[in-house]
Every structure is written in structure tokens, then in C-alpha cells.
Design a protein around this motif. Structure first.
Motif, short mmCIF file in Angstrom:
data_model
loop_
_atom_site.label_atom_id
_atom_site.label_comp_id
_atom_site.label_asym_id
_atom_site.label_seq_id
_atom_site.Cartn_x
_atom_site.Cartn_y
_atom_site.Cartn_z
N ARG A 76 0.51 -1.22 0.28
CA ARG A 76 -0.04 0.34 0.01
C ARG A 76 0.42 0.94 0.22
O ARG A 76 0.34 2.17 -1.14
CB ARG A 76 -0.99 0.30 0.80
CG ARG A 76 -2.06 -1.05 1.30
CD ARG A 76 -2.86 -0.76 2.66
NE ARG A 76 -3.54 0.09 2.37
CZ ARG A 76 -4.57 0.02 3.32
NH1 ARG A 76 -4.29 -0.84 4.35
NH2 ARG A 76 -5.32 1.78 3.63
N ALA A 78 4.05 1.80 -1.12
CA ALA A 78 4.61 1.33 -2.78
C ALA A 78 3.29 2.14 -3.38
O ALA A 78 4.13 2.55 -4.32
CB ALA A 78 5.27 0.06 -2.77
N GLY A 79 2.79 1.47 -3.07
CA GLY A 79 1.31 2.00 -4.51
C GLY A 79 1.59 3.79 -4.36
O GLY A 79 0.80 4.37 -5.62
N ILE A 81 3.08 5.67 -2.91
CA ILE A 81 4.84 6.44 -3.48
C ILE A 81 4.50 6.74 -5.10
O ILE A 81 5.24 7.73 -5.40
CB ILE A 81 6.24 5.39 -2.71
CG1 ILE A 81 6.08 5.97 -1.47
CG2 ILE A 81 6.85 6.61 -3.29
CD1 ILE A 81 7.05 5.29 -1.14
N GLU A 82 3.87 4.99 -5.16
CA GLU A 82 4.04 5.49 -6.63
C GLU A 82 3.08 6.19 -7.65
O GLU A 82 3.18 7.57 -8.36
CB GLU A 82 3.84 3.78 -7.32
CG GLU A 82 3.99 3.73 -8.91
CD GLU A 82 5.24 3.67 -9.61
OE1 GLU A 82 5.62 4.27 -10.71
OE2 GLU A 82 6.28 3.82 -8.35
N ASN A 83 2.23 6.43 -7.36
CA ASN A 83 0.63 7.13 -7.25
C ASN A 83 1.88 8.59 -6.97
O ASN A 83 1.19 9.28 -7.99
CB ASN A 83 -0.78 6.27 -6.76
CG ASN A 83 -0.52 5.41 -7.74
OD1 ASN A 83 -1.32 5.21 -8.27
ND2 ASN A 83 -1.67 5.35 -5.82
N ARG A 84 1.99 8.85 -5.93
CA ARG A 84 2.15 10.24 -5.95
C ARG A 84 3.16 10.60 -6.84
O ARG A 84 3.54 11.79 -7.57
CB ARG A 84 3.15 10.30 -4.73
CG ARG A 84 3.61 11.88 -3.46
CD ARG A 84 2.26 12.65 -4.18
NE ARG A 84 3.07 14.08 -3.46
CZ ARG A 84 2.56 14.53 -2.19
NH1 ARG A 84 2.05 13.39 -1.65
NH2 ARG A 84 3.22 15.86 -1.98
N ARG A 85 4.76 10.00 -7.28
CA ARG A 85 5.38 10.19 -8.08
C ARG A 85 5.26 10.18 -9.05
O ARG A 85 5.30 11.09 -10.12
CB ARG A 85 6.59 8.55 -8.16
CG ARG A 85 7.54 8.80 -9.30
CD ARG A 85 8.37 8.03 -8.38
NE ARG A 85 9.35 7.22 -7.50
CZ ARG A 85 8.67 6.32 -7.03
NH1 ARG A 85 7.82 5.59 -7.61
NH2 ARG A 85 9.44 6.29 -5.70
N ASP A 86 3.77 9.27 -9.60
CA ASP A 86 3.22 9.36 -10.46
C ASP A 86 2.90 11.52 -10.46
O ASP A 86 2.58 11.60 -11.96
CB ASP A 86 2.51 8.72 -11.27
CG ASP A 86 2.65 6.83 -11.78
OD1 ASP A 86 3.81 7.08 -11.96
OD2 ASP A 86 2.34 6.11 -11.56
N ARG A 87 1.47 11.02 -10.17
CA ARG A 87 1.38 12.46 -10.52
C ARG A 87 2.37 13.63 -10.14
O ARG A 87 1.98 14.87 -10.53
CB ARG A 87 -0.06 13.12 -9.19
CG ARG A 87 -0.42 14.19 -8.23
CD ARG A 87 -0.93 13.64 -7.39
NE ARG A 87 -2.47 12.55 -7.42
CZ ARG A 87 -2.87 12.82 -6.48
NH1 ARG A 87 -2.74 13.65 -5.27
NH2 ARG A 87 -4.10 11.67 -6.58
#
Length: 209
Positions: A76, A78-79, A81-87
Motif C-alpha cells: 500500500r 509502495a502504491g 508512493i508510486e501514485n504520488r511519483r506519477d502525479r
């Protein structure tokens, strides 16, 4: 272990159905035995004989906690953080596009402003050239009119001068004929008087020249 031994000591031994009565003072209770063991032996988790079991349960607990976190919390996080990175990447791309659009808009504005200044300069130059051309045309037209009027005036002056000269000759001839007739009592013709006046005028012009 201590509690179990204490409870075993407090139980009365039985033989069949009847309890066996022992002589002497009553046995101590479990609470008294536990307090005595704690006072004499110290706190059990701090005893060296329990370190191996404590380390084992610590390793088991840490392993279970790590497994639970790796299966639930870490994915969760990691998801997220990944969403934040994509955003953040999308926001940066949008910011770069907006910056590029702003630069293009500024360049287009500066180009339009330069073209507008050039057009205004050209319009002003054309206006000055047109005004200069109109002024030159008006000046030439006025000069032509003045030349025409001057030529016409010179023509009229020449006519008036010629007429005046003709009248002067006529007056001179009539005056000369009258004077000669009055003085000499001779009948002199008009033609002779005219020839004499012309000869006198020619001689005067020679002397003036």
C-alpha cells in the motif's frame, strides 16, 4: 513453572476417597511462594536462562510482523508512493507545457507588437510622404497658376505698352504737325510728320544704346 510447583505443594495427598491428614503447620500459598521466588531469584525476563527463548520469540514475532507488513502495509505504501511519483511527474509535465505555452504566447505577443510598431511606422511614413507629395503638388499647381497669371499679365502689359506707344506716336505726330503748321504756316502732311517722328525716335534709341 513456579506457580505449578506451588499449586502442587498446596494440594493434600489423597488415598482413595479420604484425604490424608499431615501433621505440622499448613503449607504456604501460591502467592507467597511466587513473591518469595521473585524476591530471591529476581525478574525472570532478565534471567540468562530465559534469553534463548526470548530471542526465539523475538525472531518469530519480528518475522511475523515483517511478513504482515510486506503483504499489507508495504504494498500500500509502495502504491501510494508510486501514485504520488506519477502525479508529481504529471504535474511537472503540465508545468513544462504551460511554461512552453507561456513562452510561445510571449514570443507571439512580442512579434505582434513588433509588427504593429512597424505598421504604425509605415503608416506614419506614408502619411508624411503623402503630405509631402500633396504639398509639392499644391506648390507646383500654385506656381503654374502664378506663371500663367504672370504670363497673362506680361501679355496685357505688352499690349498696353504697345497701345501706349502707338498712342504716343500718334500724339507726337499730331502735336508736331500742329506746331509746324502754327509756326511755319505751312501745310505739312501727316506722313511727313510721322517719318520725322520715327527718325527722331530711332536716333534717340541709338543714343540710348
Amino acid at each position: 513453572m513456579f506457580v505449578r510447583d506451588a499449586l502442587a505443594q498446596t494440594e493434600a495427598p489423597t488415598v482413595g476417597e479420604a484425604p490424608v491428614v499431615t501433621d505440622g503447620p499448613p503449607p504456604p500459598t501460591a502467592e507467597a511462594i511466587l513473591v518469595e521466588e521473585l524476591e530471591t531469584g529476581g525478574f525472570p525476563p532478565l534471567e540468562s536462562e530465559f534469553f534463548a527463548s526470548q530471542i526465539l520469540w523475538l525472531a518469530i514475532t519480528f518475522g511475523l510482523l515483517y511478513w504482515v507488513m510486506s503483504k499489507t502495509l508495504v504494498p500500500r505504501l509502495a502504491g501510494i508512493i508510486e501514485n504520488r511519483r506519477d502525479r508529481i511527474a504529471l504535474d511537472l509535465d503540465a508545468a513544462h507545457r504551460m511554461r512552453a505555452d507561456a513562452d510561445e504566447a510571449q514570443a507571439a505577443y512580442e512579434q505582434d507588437l513588433a509588427e504593429a510598431r512597424e505598421r504604425s511606422h509605415k503608416i506614419a511614413q506614408d502619411a508624411r510622404d503623402s503630405a509631402r507629395a500633396d504639398a509639392d503638388a499644391e506648390r507646383k499647381r500654385n506656381e503654374a497658376e502664378l506663371d500663367q497669371k504672370l504670363e497673362s499679365a506680361q501679355g496685357r502689359i505688352a499690349e498696353i505698352k504697345a497701345k501706349a506707344l502707338a498712342d504716343v506716336d500718334t500724339i507726337a505726330e499730331e502735336t508736331a504737325q500742329a506746331i509746324i503748321t502754327e509756326l511755319t504756316r505751312l501745310d505739312v502732311s501727316r506722313e511727313e510728320v510721322a517719318n520725322a517722328v520715327k527718325a527722331a525716335g530711332a536716333g534717340q534709341e541709338k543714343r540710348d544704346a
